[in-house]
Design a protein around this motif. Structure first.
Motif, PDB file in Angstrom:
ATOM      1  N   ALA A  93       0.839  -1.191   0.000  1.00 48.23           N
ATOM      2  CA  ALA A  93       0.000   0.000   0.000  1.00 48.23           C
ATOM      3  C   ALA A  93       0.874   1.240   0.000  1.00 48.23           C
ATOM      4  N   PHE A  94       0.283   2.360  -0.382  1.00 46.82           N
ATOM      5  CA  PHE A  94       0.870   3.665  -0.129  1.00 46.82           C
ATOM      6  C   PHE A  94       0.471   4.056   1.295  1.00 46.82           C
ATOM      7  N   VAL A  95       1.413   4.619   2.044  1.00 48.82           N
ATOM      8  CA  VAL A  95       1.150   4.994   3.433  1.00 48.82           C
ATOM      9  C   VAL A  95       1.438   6.486   3.590  1.00 48.82           C
ATOM     10  N   VAL A  96       0.434   7.211   4.088  1.00 51.21           N
ATOM     11  CA  VAL A  96       0.527   8.662   4.241  1.00 51.21           C
ATOM     12  C   VAL A  96       0.188   9.007   5.688  1.00 51.21           C
ATOM     13  N   GLY A  97       1.005   9.839   6.326  1.00 48.87           N
ATOM     14  CA  GLY A  97       0.741  10.189   7.713  1.00 48.87           C
ATOM     15  C   GLY A  97       0.935  11.667   7.988  1.00 48.87           C
ATOM     16  N   HIS A  98       0.182  12.160   8.974  1.00 47.74           N
ATOM     17  CA  HIS A  98       0.300  13.545   9.426  1.00 47.74           C
ATOM     18  C   HIS A  98       0.542  13.561  10.928  1.00 47.74           C
ATOM     19  N   ASP A  99       1.396  14.498  11.389  1.00 46.56           N
ATOM     20  CA  ASP A  99       1.701  14.618  12.820  1.00 46.56           C
ATOM     21  C   ASP A  99       2.200  13.258  13.311  1.00 46.56           C
ATOM     22  N   TRP A 100       1.642  12.681  14.382  1.00 48.50           N
ATOM     23  CA  TRP A 100       2.096  11.378  14.863  1.00 48.50           C
ATOM     24  C   TRP A 100       1.929  10.307  13.793  1.00 48.50           C
ATOM     25  N   GLY A 101       0.950  10.475  12.922  1.00 46.52           N
ATOM     26  CA  GLY A 101       0.787   9.504  11.840  1.00 46.52           C
ATOM     27  C   GLY A 101       1.972   9.472  10.897  1.00 46.52           C
ATOM     28  N   ALA A 102       2.706  10.600  10.798  1.00 44.76           N
ATOM     29  CA  ALA A 102       3.880  10.640   9.921  1.00 44.76           C
ATOM     30  C   ALA A 102       4.997   9.731  10.433  1.00 44.76           C
ATOM     31  N   PRO A 103       5.400   9.797  11.717  1.00 40.19           N
ATOM     32  CA  PRO A 103       6.396   8.830  12.191  1.00 40.19           C
ATOM     33  C   PRO A 103       5.956   7.377  12.007  1.00 40.19           C
ATOM     34  N   VAL A 104       4.657   7.110  12.164  1.00 39.81           N
ATOM     35  CA  VAL A 104       4.183   5.743  11.937  1.00 39.81           C
ATOM     36  C   VAL A 104       4.363   5.369  10.469  1.00 39.81           C
ATOM     37  N   ALA A 105       4.014   6.290   9.566  1.00 37.97           N
ATOM     38  CA  ALA A 105       4.192   6.026   8.140  1.00 37.97           C
ATOM     39  C   ALA A 105       5.669   5.856   7.794  1.00 37.97           C
ATOM     40  N   TRP A 106       6.509   6.785   8.271  1.00 34.80           N
ATOM     41  CA  TRP A 106       7.942   6.683   7.979  1.00 34.80           C
ATOM     42  C   TRP A 106       8.535   5.387   8.521  1.00 34.80           C
ATOM     43  N   HIS A 107       8.169   5.002   9.751  1.00 37.20           N
ATOM     44  CA  HIS A 107       8.716   3.783  10.331  1.00 37.20           C
ATOM     45  C   HIS A 107       8.166   2.533   9.643  1.00 37.20           C
ATOM     46  N   THR A 108       6.945   2.590   9.144  1.00 36.70           N
ATOM     47  CA  THR A 108       6.440   1.456   8.373  1.00 36.70           C
ATOM     48  C   THR A 108       7.301   1.260   7.128  1.00 36.70           C
ATOM     49  N   ALA A 109       7.648   2.368   6.478  1.00 37.01           N
ATOM     50  CA  ALA A 109       8.511   2.289   5.297  1.00 37.01           C
ATOM     51  C   ALA A 109       9.925   1.859   5.663  1.00 37.01           C
ATOM     52  N   LEU A 110      10.406   2.275   6.842  1.00 36.37           N
ATOM     53  CA  LEU A 110      11.759   1.934   7.284  1.00 36.37           C
ATOM     54  C   LEU A 110      11.865   0.463   7.684  1.00 36.37           C
ATOM     55  N   LEU A 111      10.866  -0.007   8.455  1.00 36.61           N
ATOM     56  CA  LEU A 111      10.926  -1.357   9.006  1.00 36.61           C
ATOM     57  C   LEU A 111      10.385  -2.410   8.041  1.00 36.61           C
ATOM     58  N   ARG A 112       9.394  -2.029   7.220  1.00 41.98           N
ATOM     59  CA  ARG A 112       8.769  -2.984   6.305  1.00 41.98           C
ATOM     60  C   ARG A 112       8.650  -2.404   4.899  1.00 41.98           C
ATOM     61  N   PRO A 113       9.763  -2.099   4.260  1.00 37.96           N
ATOM     62  CA  PRO A 113       9.702  -1.536   2.911  1.00 37.96           C
ATOM     63  C   PRO A 113       9.038  -2.466   1.904  1.00 37.96           C
ATOM     64  N   ASP A 114       8.976  -3.765   2.228  1.00 36.31           N
ATOM     65  CA  ASP A 114       8.360  -4.721   1.315  1.00 36.31           C
ATOM     66  C   ASP A 114       6.855  -4.527   1.178  1.00 36.31           C
ATOM     67  N   VAL A 115       6.223  -3.819   2.128  1.00 34.67           N
ATOM     68  CA  VAL A 115       4.773  -3.618   2.034  1.00 34.67           C
ATOM     69  C   VAL A 115       4.402  -2.175   1.672  1.00 34.67           C
ATOM     70  N   VAL A 116       5.399  -1.322   1.432  1.00 30.79           N
ATOM     71  CA  VAL A 116       5.147   0.101   1.184  1.00 30.79           C
ATOM     72  C   VAL A 116       5.505   0.455  -0.254  1.00 30.79           C
ATOM     73  N   ARG A 117       4.500   0.842  -1.036  1.00 29.57           N
ATOM     74  CA  ARG A 117       4.734   1.251  -2.426  1.00 29.57           C
ATOM     75  C   ARG A 117       5.297   2.666  -2.498  1.00 29.57           C
ATOM     76  N   GLY A 118       4.934   3.477  -1.528  1.00 23.82           N
ATOM     77  CA  GLY A 118       5.404   4.846  -1.425  1.00 23.82           C
ATOM     78  C   GLY A 118       4.945   5.399  -0.099  1.00 23.82           C
ATOM     79  N   VAL A 119       5.671   6.396   0.424  1.00 18.37           N
ATOM     80  CA  VAL A 119       5.349   6.943   1.736  1.00 18.37           C
ATOM     81  C   VAL A 119       5.371   8.466   1.659  1.00 18.37           C
ATOM     82  N   ALA A 120       4.395   9.083   2.318  1.00 15.23           N
ATOM     83  CA  ALA A 120       4.334  10.545   2.389  1.00 15.23           C
ATOM     84  C   ALA A 120       4.108  10.958   3.830  1.00 15.23           C
ATOM     85  N   GLY A 121       4.821  11.991   4.252  1.00 15.71           N
ATOM     86  CA  GLY A 121       4.663  12.543   5.594  1.00 15.71           C
ATOM     87  C   GLY A 121       4.305  14.007   5.522  1.00 15.71           C
TER      88      GLY A 121
END
Length: 320
Positions: A93-121
């Motif tokens: 999936a694409f994962v997009v986060g704002h405020d606290w959601g942004a660290p969650v999105a960034w860490h999802t991309a960092l820890l599990r890049p295999d499930v992240v098509r793209g990430v936006a913070g």
């Protein structure tokens, strides 16, 4: 049309809002918010050909609120996102986060890049782990008055914010918006422990145009059970620093986008302006220079929905 349902994920039940068909886009809210903070994004992203899903993250809204503070670590939050993607029948999936959601999105991309098509913070830039526990750093820099340290006093902010939930939220949203006098001037969110935070916040007579009484109604209802679950995210800041030690020095490698407002206090936190300036060199797949929105405060996708939607759709369609 946005539809709502409950879904079992990672040992908790999450409320999700969803609309559209196509590649999955998961939208992650921040504090003190809910799925509703993305209500301007559902229609445009769905019309652009995407399946849009925004959960109330654990501790918020209609979703479960585990009692243990340790149940809100960054590993739990990333686990919720990965579990949600799979529970929705998708591998990525694409994962997009704002405020606290942004660290969650960034860490999802960092820890599990295999499930992240793209990430936006939005607002909060990508994580680059420091060499010392964050709470101690802020405690020393601001004599214990930084809001992270205040939130880590058990029960204190919980009680202050719950005295009048609607007023708390009205003050918060105005204080951090681009409409507030002095917004973005580099003023740090410091608190007199004996006074609390709300006493120093302006209570606006008229809400900003982008934040209606109906928005405030929706948000107030989502905090009808209090603020403790949401505040427990802050009570894991040092624990998150410990847990992410294996990724010290690692960078987010999936395609990435960062958007922020020039009147947002978060990008003015100590060290953050320098980090934002360096992102094009630090992020191997940052698709464009950080997008700065003039006159925009902290509530990025609500204050500037047209610009945020355009940036997200350009980013998503390029990768879909």
């Amino acid at each position: 049309m946005v539809e709502h349902r409950m879904i079992d994920v990672n040992g908790v039940r999450l409320h999700i809002a969803e609309e559209g068909e196509g590649p999955l886009v998961v939208l992650l809210h921040g504090f003190p918010e809910s799925w509703h903070s993305w209500h301007h994004q559902f229609g445009p992203l769905a019309a652009a050909g995407f399946r849009v899903v925004a959960p109330d993250q654990r501790g918020y809204g209609r979703s479960d609120r585990p009692a243990e503070v340790s149940a809100y670590s960054i590993l739990h939050l990333v686990g919720d996102v990965v579990g949600l993607i799979h529970a929705l029948g998708e591998e990525k999936a694409f994962v997009v986060g704002h405020d606290w959601g942004a660290p969650v999105a960034w860490h999802t991309a960092l820890l599990r890049p295999d499930v992240v098509r793209g990430v936006a913070g939005l607002s909060v830039p990508p994580p680059f782990r420091g060499t010392r526990p964050p709470l101690a750093v802020m405690d020393e820099r601001f004599d214990g008055r930084f809001y992270w340290n205040y939130f880590n006093q058990p029960g204190v902010a919980d009680a202050e914010f719950a005295q009048d939930t609607r007023t708390t939220l009205r003050k918060f949203f105005y204080m951090a918006s681009g409409d507030a006098p002095g917004a973005g001037a580099g003023n740090q969110p410091l608190i007199d422990p004996g006074q609390g935070w709300l006493a120093t916040m302006t209570d606006p007579e008229i809400l900003p145009d982008w934040f209606t009484e109906e928005d405030l109604d929706e948000l107030t209802e989502s905090f009808s059970q209090g603020f403790t679950g949401a505040l427990n995210w802050y009570r894991n800041i040092d624990r998150n620093w410990e847990l992410t030690a294996p990724w010290h020095g690692a960078v987010v490698r999936p395609p990435a986008l960062y958007v922020y407002g020039d009147r947002d206090p978060v990008p003015a936190f100590p060290g953050t302006p320098e980090l934002i300036a360096a992102l094009p060199d630090l992020m191997p797949n940052l698709r464009r220079k950080p997008v700065e929105l003039a006159g925009c405060g902290h509530w990025t996708q609500q204050e500037r929905p047209r610009e945020v939607n355009a940036a997200l759709i350009d980013f998503l369609t390029e990768l879909a």
